[in-house]
Design a protein around this motif. Sequence first.
Motif, PDB file in Angstrom:
ATOM      1  N   ASP A 169       7.408 -20.740 -28.003  1.00  0.00           N
ATOM      2  CA  ASP A 169       8.380 -21.110 -29.020  1.00  0.00           C
ATOM      3  C   ASP A 169       9.711 -21.457 -28.356  1.00  0.00           C
ATOM      4  O   ASP A 169      10.166 -20.743 -27.466  1.00  0.00           O
ATOM      5  CB  ASP A 169       8.555 -19.918 -29.973  1.00  0.00           C
ATOM      6  N   VAL A 170      10.344 -22.534 -28.822  1.00  0.00           N
ATOM      7  CA  VAL A 170      11.601 -22.967 -28.206  1.00  0.00           C
ATOM      8  C   VAL A 170      12.680 -21.889 -28.294  1.00  0.00           C
ATOM      9  O   VAL A 170      13.506 -21.758 -27.389  1.00  0.00           O
ATOM     10  CB  VAL A 170      12.112 -24.300 -28.801  1.00  0.00           C
ATOM     11  N   ALA A 171      12.661 -21.104 -29.367  1.00  0.00           N
ATOM     12  CA  ALA A 171      13.669 -20.051 -29.535  1.00  0.00           C
ATOM     13  C   ALA A 171      13.588 -19.008 -28.422  1.00  0.00           C
ATOM     14  O   ALA A 171      14.596 -18.433 -28.033  1.00  0.00           O
ATOM     15  CB  ALA A 171      13.524 -19.390 -30.900  1.00  0.00           C
ATOM     16  N   GLU A 172      12.377 -18.772 -27.903  1.00  0.00           N
ATOM     17  CA  GLU A 172      12.204 -17.803 -26.815  1.00  0.00           C
ATOM     18  C   GLU A 172      12.943 -18.223 -25.548  1.00  0.00           C
ATOM     19  O   GLU A 172      13.254 -17.383 -24.708  1.00  0.00           O
ATOM     20  CB  GLU A 172      10.715 -17.650 -26.477  1.00  0.00           C
ATOM     21  N   PHE A 173      13.214 -19.508 -25.397  1.00  0.00           N
ATOM     22  CA  PHE A 173      13.818 -20.032 -24.177  1.00  0.00           C
ATOM     23  C   PHE A 173      15.287 -20.419 -24.352  1.00  0.00           C
ATOM     24  O   PHE A 173      15.915 -20.910 -23.416  1.00  0.00           O
ATOM     25  CB  PHE A 173      13.020 -21.234 -23.673  1.00  0.00           C
ATOM     26  N   ALA A 174      15.838 -20.202 -25.545  1.00  0.00           N
ATOM     27  CA  ALA A 174      17.202 -20.663 -25.839  1.00  0.00           C
ATOM     28  C   ALA A 174      18.228 -20.124 -24.846  1.00  0.00           C
ATOM     29  O   ALA A 174      19.049 -20.881 -24.314  1.00  0.00           O
ATOM     30  CB  ALA A 174      17.589 -20.288 -27.273  1.00  0.00           C
ATOM     31  N   GLU A 175      18.203 -18.829 -24.584  1.00  0.00           N
ATOM     32  CA  GLU A 175      19.203 -18.252 -23.670  1.00  0.00           C
ATOM     33  C   GLU A 175      19.013 -18.746 -22.242  1.00  0.00           C
ATOM     34  O   GLU A 175      19.982 -19.015 -21.521  1.00  0.00           O
ATOM     35  CB  GLU A 175      19.184 -16.725 -23.729  1.00  0.00           C
ATOM     36  N   GLU A 176      17.754 -18.889 -21.817  1.00  0.00           N
ATOM     37  CA  GLU A 176      17.472 -19.408 -20.483  1.00  0.00           C
ATOM     38  C   GLU A 176      18.001 -20.845 -20.347  1.00  0.00           C
ATOM     39  O   GLU A 176      18.574 -21.214 -19.317  1.00  0.00           O
ATOM     40  CB  GLU A 176      15.962 -19.366 -20.226  1.00  0.00           C
ATOM     41  N   LEU A 177      17.826 -21.638 -21.391  1.00  0.00           N
ATOM     42  CA  LEU A 177      18.325 -23.010 -21.373  1.00  0.00           C
ATOM     43  C   LEU A 177      19.851 -23.038 -21.324  1.00  0.00           C
ATOM     44  O   LEU A 177      20.437 -23.821 -20.575  1.00  0.00           O
ATOM     45  CB  LEU A 177      17.812 -23.774 -22.588  1.00  0.00           C
ATOM     46  N   ARG A 178      20.477 -22.170 -22.102  1.00  0.00           N
ATOM     47  CA  ARG A 178      21.951 -22.098 -22.075  1.00  0.00           C
ATOM     48  C   ARG A 178      22.450 -21.723 -20.684  1.00  0.00           C
ATOM     49  O   ARG A 178      23.408 -22.308 -20.179  1.00  0.00           O
ATOM     50  CB  ARG A 178      22.453 -21.090 -23.103  1.00  0.00           C
TER      51      ARG A 178
END
Length: 179
Positions: free
Chosen positions: A95-104
Amino acid sequence: MGEFVYYVGSSLDGYIAQDGGGLAWLEKFNDVEGLGDLYRDFEQGVGCVVMGGETYEWIRNHHAGEWSYKVPCWVFSRHEHTAPEGADVVIVRGDVAEFAEELRRGAGEKDVYIVGGGDLAGQFLAAGLVDRIVVTYVPVVLGGGVPLFGGRALPNARDFRLVGVSERAGTVELDYRLA
């Protein structure tokens, strides 16, 4: 902190590619004076990019031997992919939400550029992770293809406000920010 930005070209009827990923209809606008400058200005503020597996493979197939991005790239895919020599590419599943902080974190103080495709952009939008949409409409009607947001229904409507308009040779770039 940067924003999650979906920056994309679209036909008048809301498609970002023909069935099978064809972009010849869009590429014929590459030489429109000033359009490239708008994109290069945007790209200066990008700290990382995210894309779906089909978009990734399209880029690899159409730009063999080169990698377009100098920033880290996350590819959301259910399939196995290889990375170009020297490219900072991470293949992820989930899920994209799982990676949000990593992307930020990957973007630092700059923006996360949601390259596409439409389904991935729709996933980010549904997760409440799109802060800005910059769409350039070109005067072409495709009648079908890959929808701008993948045809995904949203759990809640998202309101955006128009903050900029640029018109060049029949193309119109609309810049929206989350309201």
